[in-house]
Design an enzyme around this catalytic site. Structure first.
Site, PDB file in Angstrom:
ATOM      1  N   GLY A 299      13.335  14.867  73.926  1.00 46.36           N
ATOM      2  CA  GLY A 299      11.990  15.074  72.849  1.00 46.36           C
ATOM      3  C   GLY A 299      11.563  14.097  73.016  1.00 46.36           C
TER       4      GLY A 299
ATOM      5  CD  GLU B  17      16.728   8.725  72.000  1.00 45.86           C
ATOM      6  OE1 GLU B  17      15.645   9.599  72.713  1.00 45.86           O
ATOM      7  OE2 GLU B  17      17.805   8.948  72.045  1.00 45.86           O
ATOM      8  CG  ASP B  18      13.687  12.684  70.203  1.00 44.04           C
ATOM      9  OD1 ASP B  18      14.844  11.763  70.366  1.00 44.04           O
ATOM     10  OD2 ASP B  18      13.991  13.568  70.257  1.00 44.04           O
TER      11      ASP B  18
ATOM     12  CG  ASP C 120      20.247  11.993  63.162  1.00 46.22           C
ATOM     13  OD1 ASP C 120      20.424  11.338  62.389  1.00 46.22           O
ATOM     14  OD2 ASP C 120      21.120  13.040  63.735  1.00 46.22           O
ATOM     15  CB  THR C 121      24.710   8.836  64.150  1.00 43.17           C
ATOM     16  OG1 THR C 121      24.351   9.409  65.738  1.00 43.17           O
ATOM     17  CG2 THR C 121      24.999  10.607  64.079  1.00 43.17           C
TER      18      THR C 121
ATOM     19  CB  THR D 169      21.593   9.371  71.411  1.00 41.86           C
ATOM     20  OG1 THR D 169      22.507  10.455  70.750  1.00 41.86           O
ATOM     21  CG2 THR D 169      20.900   9.646  72.837  1.00 41.86           C
TER      22      THR D 169
ATOM     23  CE  LYS E   4      16.447  12.882  60.833  1.00 39.30           C
ATOM     24  NZ  LYS E   4      18.063  14.493  61.434  1.00 39.30           N
TER      25      LYS E   4
ATOM     26  CG  ASP F 288      14.352  21.420  70.413  1.00 39.41           C
ATOM     27  OD1 ASP F 288      14.618  20.000  70.296  1.00 39.41           O
ATOM     28  OD2 ASP F 288      15.304  22.093  70.804  1.00 39.41           O
TER      29      ASP F 288
HETATM   30  P1  5GP Z   1      22.007  10.568  67.320  1.00 35.77           P
HETATM   31  O1  5GP Z   1      23.016  10.001  68.683  1.00 35.77           O
HETATM   32  O2  5GP Z   1      21.730   9.076  66.607  1.00 35.77           O
HETATM   33  O3  5GP Z   1      23.063  11.170  66.808  1.00 35.77           O
HETATM   34  O4  5GP Z   1      20.710  11.723  67.727  1.00 35.77           O
HETATM   35  C1  5GP Z   1      19.451  11.287  68.541  1.00 35.77           C
HETATM   36  C2  5GP Z   1      19.065  12.727  68.821  1.00 35.77           C
HETATM   37  O5  5GP Z   1      19.890  13.807  68.246  1.00 35.77           O
HETATM   38  C3  5GP Z   1      18.078  12.039  68.809  1.00 35.77           C
HETATM   39  O6  5GP Z   1      17.525  12.073  70.461  1.00 35.77           O
HETATM   40  C4  5GP Z   1      17.800  14.238  69.304  1.00 35.77           C
HETATM   41  O7  5GP Z   1      17.438  14.827  70.479  1.00 35.77           O
HETATM   42  C5  5GP Z   1      18.718  14.917  67.709  1.00 35.77           C
HETATM   43  N1  5GP Z   1      18.265  14.521  66.979  1.00 35.77           N
HETATM   44  C6  5GP Z   1      18.856  14.282  65.721  1.00 35.77           C
HETATM   45  N2  5GP Z   1      17.916  14.447  64.224  1.00 35.77           N
HETATM   46  C7  5GP Z   1      16.325  15.721  64.520  1.00 35.77           C
HETATM   47  C8  5GP Z   1      16.463  15.979  64.047  1.00 35.77           C
HETATM   48  O8  5GP Z   1      16.018  15.820  62.753  1.00 35.77           O
HETATM   49  N3  5GP Z   1      15.180  16.802  65.031  1.00 35.77           N
HETATM   50  C9  5GP Z   1      14.972  17.158  66.008  1.00 35.77           C
HETATM   51  N4  5GP Z   1      14.203  18.085  67.243  1.00 35.77           N
HETATM   52  N5  5GP Z   1      16.521  16.526  67.143  1.00 35.77           N
HETATM   53  C10 5GP Z   1      16.793  15.420  66.351  1.00 35.77           C
END
Ligand code: 5GP
Length: 182
Positions: free
Chosen positions: A47, A104-105, A108-109, A112, A136, A164
């Site tokens: 991403g 990083e793109d 979210d939580t 990652t 977020k 995506d």
């Molecule tokens: P985390 O580990 O912070 O929950 O997730 C991070 C990853 O989840 C991001 O790098 C991305 O790949 C994916 N992700 C979370 N939310 C979104 C979203 O709204 N759109 C997209 N395309 N990917 C997301």
């Protein structure tokens, strides 16, 4: 009647706003790393690839580029258990003694980024900072330091500018929201 197979993306952050914010982030990063000659930008695939390309080209500080890939959500569905992050592809060259900026793109939580920060910190970089395009806050499950942030957004699924939905919409110039059918 069933819903549309592909939800129509609605613009959330325009390409112009993204470009202006990337300029600001690059200026901050240039100041932070002025005089540093071993900066490494590590893009988190997939991403971040467009964000990384734009950010990299706006920096004046010299830097090298690496990529790393981790397991993430399957398509639009969240399938990750908290903390269940796996390394899919590692960086090619060592970062011991180098200044690392993780790009990083989306935070979210936060799992990652937390995983990647632990992994890279253990390799002895001179410094380790994180730059994320969007975050977020409502979804945060773990506290992670984000040194450079593009935008805070609500709890929606975003696509475009490299992001995506089931491998679609990565090339949209704006960051858009999709509302997949339940
Ligand atoms: P985390 O580990 O912070 O929950 O997730 C991070 C990853 O989840 C991001 O790098 C991305 O790949 C994916 N992700 C979370 N939310 C979104 C979203 O709204 N759109 C997209 N395309 N990917 C997301």
């Amino acid at each position: 009647m069933t819903g549309p197979a592909n939800p129509a993306p609605e613009p959330l952050i325009s390409a112009a706003r993204i470009a202006a914010r990337v300029d600001e982030l690059a200026a901050e990063i240039d100041v932070q790393y002025a005089g540093v000659d071993d900066l490494v930008l590590i893009g988190v695939l997939k991403g971040s690839f467009i964000f990384l390309a734009d950010l990299s080209r706006r920096l004046t500080v010299p830097h090298r580029i690496e990529f790393i890939a981790v397991s993430s959500y399957g398509d639009a569905e969240s399938t990750a258990h908290p903390g269940d992050v796996r390394l899919i592809m590692d960086i090619r060259h060592r970062v011991y003694g180098s200044h690392v900026l993780l790009v990083e793109d989306i935070v979210d939580t936060g799992h990652t980024i937390a995983y990647l920060q632990r992994l890279l910190a253990a390799r002895g970089p001179a410094s380790l900072r994180t730059c994320a395009l969007v975050r977020k806050p409502e979804r945060a499950e773990v506290e992670v330091p984000v040194d450079y942030l593009g935008f805070d957004i609500p709890d929606v699924w975003v696509v475009g500018y490299g992001l995506d939905w089931a491998e679609r919409y990565r090339t949209l110039p704006d960051i858009c929201v999709v509302h997949p059918e339940p």
